[in-house]
Scaffold this motif. Sequence first.
Motif, short mmCIF file in Angstrom:
data_model
loop_
_atom_site.label_atom_id
_atom_site.label_comp_id
_atom_site.label_asym_id
_atom_site.label_seq_id
_atom_site.Cartn_x
_atom_site.Cartn_y
_atom_site.Cartn_z
N GLY A 1 2.83 32.48 28.67
CA GLY A 1 2.87 32.51 29.87
C GLY A 1 3.59 31.41 30.50
N ASP A 2 4.18 31.56 31.79
CA ASP A 2 4.85 30.33 32.36
C ASP A 2 4.13 29.05 32.37
OD1 ASP A 2 3.56 32.41 34.33
OD2 ASP A 2 3.17 30.35 35.31
N GLY A 3 2.72 29.05 32.51
CA GLY A 3 1.97 27.89 32.46
C GLY A 3 1.76 27.05 30.95
N ALA A 4 1.90 28.09 30.08
CA ALA A 4 1.96 27.38 28.70
C ALA A 4 3.26 26.53 28.31
CB ALA A 4 1.81 28.54 27.86
N THR A 5 4.09 26.82 29.21
CA THR A 5 5.35 25.92 28.83
C THR A 5 5.11 24.42 29.11
OG1 THR A 5 6.68 26.34 30.85
CG2 THR A 5 6.62 28.24 29.24
N SER A 6 4.12 24.28 29.92
CA SER A 6 3.94 22.84 30.02
C SER A 6 3.32 21.98 28.99
CB SER A 6 3.04 22.65 31.59
OG SER A 6 3.64 23.09 32.76
N GLN A 7 2.69 22.78 28.16
CA GLN A 7 2.25 22.21 27.07
C GLN A 7 3.05 21.57 26.11
OE1 GLN A 7 -1.62 22.52 27.89
NE2 GLN A 7 -1.48 22.11 25.81
N GLY A 8 2.64 20.49 25.58
CA GLY A 8 3.70 19.54 24.64
C GLY A 8 4.13 20.64 23.34
N GLU A 9 3.22 21.55 22.90
CA GLU A 9 3.38 22.11 21.78
C GLU A 9 4.49 23.44 21.87
OE1 GLU A 9 -0.94 23.01 21.85
OE2 GLU A 9 -0.75 23.14 19.74
N ALA A 10 4.63 23.53 23.57
CA ALA A 10 5.74 24.92 23.56
C ALA A 10 6.89 24.06 23.53
CB ALA A 10 5.56 25.18 24.93
N ASN A 11 7.07 22.89 24.11
CA ASN A 11 8.40 22.09 23.93
C ASN A 11 8.77 21.68 22.41
OD1 ASN A 11 9.07 21.97 27.04
ND2 ASN A 11 6.71 21.80 26.91
N GLU A 12 7.75 21.15 21.77
CA GLU A 12 7.94 20.99 20.36
C GLU A 12 8.36 22.16 19.54
OE1 GLU A 12 4.18 19.15 18.85
OE2 GLU A 12 4.08 18.13 20.78
N ALA A 13 7.89 23.24 20.03
CA ALA A 13 8.21 24.75 18.99
C ALA A 13 9.68 25.07 19.58
CB ALA A 13 7.29 25.78 19.40
N PHE A 14 10.08 24.77 20.85
CA PHE A 14 11.49 25.11 21.15
C PHE A 14 12.47 24.35 20.52
CE2 PHE A 14 9.60 26.11 25.78
CZ PHE A 14 9.01 27.41 25.48
N ASN A 15 12.27 23.12 20.41
CA ASN A 15 12.78 21.98 19.86
C ASN A 15 13.15 22.27 18.19
OD1 ASN A 15 14.91 19.92 19.79
ND2 ASN A 15 13.05 18.79 18.44
#
Length: 351
Positions: free
Chosen positions: A154-168
């Motif tokens: 979800g949109d809210g989940a993208t504020s988690q560090g893990e989401a951004n680590e996974a994207f990178n």
Amino acid sequence: MEPVQLLDPDGELSPHPRWPLDVTPDLCRDLFRRMTLARCFDDEALALQRQGELGLWLQSLGQEAAQIGSMTALRSDDYVFPSYREHAAGLVRGITPAELLIQWRGNAGSGWDPSRYRFHINTLVLAAQLPHATGYAMGVGRDGTDEIVVAYFGDGATSQGEANEAFNWAAAAEVPLLFFCQNNQWAISTPTQTQMRAPLHQRARGFGLDAHLVDGNDVLAVHAVTSAVAAQIRGGGGPALIEAVTYRMAGHSTSDDPGRYRTPGELDTWKDRDPIARLEALMVARGWLDDELRQELAAEGAALAAETRRVCRELPLGDMRALFGSVLAEETVLLTTERQQYEALVASYID
Ligand SMILES: Cc1ncc(C[n+]2csc(CCOP(=O)(O)OP(=O)(O)O)c2C)c(N)n1
Ligand SMILES: [Mg+2]
């Protein structure tokens, strides 16, 4: 950037030069049937929760096009990581109502065999499935098969560090992974616009992901974009992200009252963009939805609801003592006390 749209809220179809789709009566009927049945199932699960048969339910109401348009664009061996609201997506893979409900009745930690359906168990810890999916996709890439991995969040989940680590990580390792965000405008009571300053599809490009914005209430647009992006990933094009703009038409969960934070009129605006009504308008205009098909679908929906009620009440009780032994290798003093309290409570039941 405007979201990709093929079908407007009045059911008017406009071909998109970049995202071609062969819009046949069969495709529309299949998508319409799946969305209608998913809503019947969701309605029934809500009723069961209100009757005390389920502890909690998170509705997929309003998000049927985002889930079904994308799932039907995948191959059956592509591996999917859901978060917790992807019941409509699970139904596409043939996960049964009993399997979808058991966790929410509190009778099991999870409901289905992920390897059988190529559909992972629910992840309730926001964004935790995204590094899992990235690592899994890394393995898939090294196996040399042409299956792809898809992660819903979800949109809210993208504020988690893990989401951004996974994207990178996914971009850097060039894994065969599709990140699929259902931006349903809310993370419980926090609206998307207070959650982020740059839109997600823009942020994703900064990580080196190929990113697209799609009207998530337009099942044809979601299907067209997901089909093309999945083919690109399958062909070795690297990971991508799709942001589907949709709306959570219900509360966050059955424990939530959206009337406390939603602006008046907001729901009405989105009801006018209902994904099922929009496809229905197209099908009626083209003569692809007659009374016979409507009656057939109504009967199928009623049968699915009856089956959902029946299996829910018959779900076997799980042994909740397993909860105390399934997290830590050794039981701590506190856990022993809590387990004994739980066992004493169960022993105190008359029936
Ligand atoms: C790490 C973590 N923090 C907080 C929560 C509590 N929580 C559960 S759902 C939710 C909102 C999630 O919103 P979004 O990612 O947009 O998904 P949606 O529920 O809208 O589908 C929150 C804050 C959680 N489950 N996990
Ligand atoms: Mg959300």
